[in-house]
Design a protein around this motif. Structure first.
Motif, PDB file in Angstrom:
ATOM      1  N   THR A  43      29.049  40.666  30.150  1.00  0.00           N
ATOM      2  CA  THR A  43      30.328  41.349  29.582  1.00  0.00           C
ATOM      3  C   THR A  43      29.889  42.220  28.380  1.00  0.00           C
ATOM      4  O   THR A  43      30.359  43.392  28.146  1.00  0.00           O
ATOM      5  N   GLN A  83      37.454  41.325  32.240  1.00  0.00           N
ATOM      6  CA  GLN A  83      37.210  39.907  32.734  1.00  0.00           C
ATOM      7  C   GLN A  83      38.428  38.971  32.560  1.00  0.00           C
ATOM      8  O   GLN A  83      38.939  38.321  33.074  1.00  0.00           O
ATOM      9  N   ASP A 159      34.916  43.605  35.580  1.00  0.00           N
ATOM     10  CA  ASP A 159      34.104  42.518  34.957  1.00  0.00           C
ATOM     11  C   ASP A 159      34.485  41.101  35.592  1.00  0.00           C
ATOM     12  O   ASP A 159      35.717  40.877  35.305  1.00  0.00           O
TER      13      ASP A 159
HETATM   14 MG   LIG Z   1      31.661  37.804  30.838  1.00  0.00          MG
END
Ligand SMILES: [Mg+2]
Ligand SMILES: Nc1ncnc2c1ncn2[C@@H]1O[C@H](COP(=O)(O)OP(=O)(O)OP(=O)(O)O)[C@@H](O)[C@H]1O
Length: 330
Positions: A43, A83, A159
Motif C-alpha cells: 500500500t 484497500q 489495492d
Molecule cells: Mg496494504
C-alpha cells in the motif's frame, strides 16, 4: 512504452523502512501484480505512485508524468481503488459515480454516458439507484471499480481488490479486472496477498517482502525457476534398480526412496513421466501409482522467504525466516 517506471523508491516512517529502494517498470497495457504478506509495503508503494504519499527518496513516472513534479497530471491519468472501502453509503451507486465524475470536471451529458458504461462493465445497472448501504461486499467492490474507471484512466491502481470477499465473488471481480485490461487496454497494477489471485490475473509479479522486491517475473517463470515438479511413485519390490537407472539423468533434480515410495524432484514432470516409466520397465520395476505436483506461487514464496504468505504475525515470520536461513546455511 512503459506506463509506470519506478526508480529506487524508498519510504521511511521514523526508523521503519516500509519501502526499501524499489525499482520496476510496468508496460502499457500490462496487468502487473505486487504480491506480499501483510506489512510488506504494498500500500505504501501504491500511495507513493498515486501521489498520496511523498517518497523519502527515489522517483517514479506514471503515464510519463513525474509523481513529484507533475502530480496533477499523474492524478488525471490514474484511477485508484483503495484497500479500505471509500464509498459514501448514504448515496446510491449512481450518486457515488456522479459525485466522482463531477470531481473530474466531466460535463453532465458525458457523465450520463460514462456512468451507464461503467455500470455495465461491472454489471450493476439494476442496483444503480439503490443506496450503497444495501449493497453486498462484492457489489461495493464492483462499484468502486466502476468509479475508478469513470474518467477512462490510462493506469488503474487496485489495492487488494478482493480482500475479504468469498471465492465466487472474487472470481467475478477477477473477470472484470481482466476484461477492462483487455478491452479498454487499461494498464492495471494491483496488490494482493492471495497467491492464486496473482497467479490467475497477472502477466508479471513482483514479490515483495519487508519493503524489498525479492523476485520479479511471470508467474510461470517464477515457478520454473524456484521449484521443480514433484513426482511421487509407489512401486512394487525394491527401489534400487530404478534409482540406479535414474542416476545421472539431467531432468532429475532429487531422489528420495522409502518403503516402496519414491519421491522425485524433476524438471517438466508431465514430459518426463513417460521416460520414468520406460526406465522402470527397463529395470524391471513395476510402478503401481504415480502423482505429479506442479509448484504453486505459494511454494515459490516459501522457497524465497522461508515462510508461508498466510502467516499474519510479523514476528513469527521473522522467526521462520531465521530458521530457514539457518537451514540453508547448513
Ligand atoms: Mg496494504
Ligand atoms: N503512516 C504510517 N506511519 C507509520 N508506519 C506506517 C504507515 N503506513 C504504513 N506503515 C508501516 O509500513 C509497513 C508497510 O505497510 P503497508 O501498509 O504498505 O503494507 P502492505 O503490504 O500494504 O500490508 P497489507 O497486506 O496488510 O495491506 C508496515 O510495517 C506498516 O505498519
Amino acid at each position: 512504452m512503459n506506463a509506470i517506471v519506478v526508480n529506487e523508491l524508498t519510504k521511511k516512517f521514523g526508523d521503519l523502512i516500509a519501502v526499501d529502494n524499489v525499482s520496476f517498470s510496468v508496460k502499457e497495457g500490462e496487468l502487473f501484480g505486487l504480491l506480499g504478506p501483510n506489512g510488506a509495503g504494498k500500500t505504501t508503494i501504491i500511495n507513493m505512485l498515486t501521489t498520496l504519499l511523498v517518497p523519502t527518496s527515489g522517483s517514479a513516472l506514471i503515464a510519463g508524468f513525474d509523481i513529484r513534479n507533475d502530480p496533477d497530471n499523474v492524478r488525471s491519468n490514474i484511477g485508484i481503488i483503495f484497500q479500505d472501502p471509500s464509498l459514501d453509503i448514504g448515496l446510491t451507486g449512481r450518486e457515488n459515480l456522479e459525485f466522482h465524475a463531477m470531481m473530474y470536471n466531466i460535463g453532465a451529458e458525458e457523465r450520463r454516458t460514462r456512468i451507464a458504461e461503467v455500470l455495465s462493465v461491472v454489471h450493476l445497472e439494476n442496483k444503480a439507484d439503490t443506496l450503497v448501504e444495501y449493497y453486498s461486499g462484492g457489489m461495493k467492490r464492483r462499484l468502486e471499480i466502476a468509479r475508478g474507471l469513470i474518467h477512462y484512466p490510462r493506469v488503474l491502481f487496485l489495492d487488494e481488490p478482493t480482500l475479504g470477499l468469498d471465492a465466487q465473488t472474487r472470481r467475478s471481480i477477477w473477470d472484470y479486472i481482466r476484461n477492462l485490461n483487455r478491452e479498454y487496454k487499461t494498464t492495471v497494477i494491483l496488490t494482493t496477498h492471495y497467491m492464486e489471485e496473482a497467479d490467475y490475473l497477472c502477466e508479471r509479479i513482483a514479490i515483495i517482502d519487508n519493503g524489498k522486491i525479492i523476485a520479479l517475473d511471470t508467474p510461470q517463470r517464477l515457478k520454473d525457476e524456484y521449484k521443480s515438479d514433484s513426482v511421487s511413485l509407489t512401486i512394487e519390490g525394491p527401489s534400487d534398480p530404478l534409482l540406479s537407472g535414474l542416476k545421472g539423468k539431467e531432468w532429475v533434480r532429487e531422489i528420495a526412496a522409502d518403503n516402496g515410495n519414491v519421491l522425485l524432484k524433476v524438471i517438466n514432470g508431465e514430459d518426463n513421466i513417460p521416460h520414468l516409466f520406460q526406465i522402470a520397465h527397463a529395470t524391471g520395476v513395476v510402478i503401481s501409482s504415480v502423482s505429479l505436483h506442479k509448484p504453486s506461487l505459494e511454494d515459490v514464496f516459501i522457497h524465497l522467504t522461508g515462510a508461508s504468505i498466510r502467516e499474519e504475525d510479523g514476528s513469527k515470520r521473522a522467526g521462520m525466516r531465521e530458521k530457514h536461513r539457518r537451514r540453508m546455511m547448513r
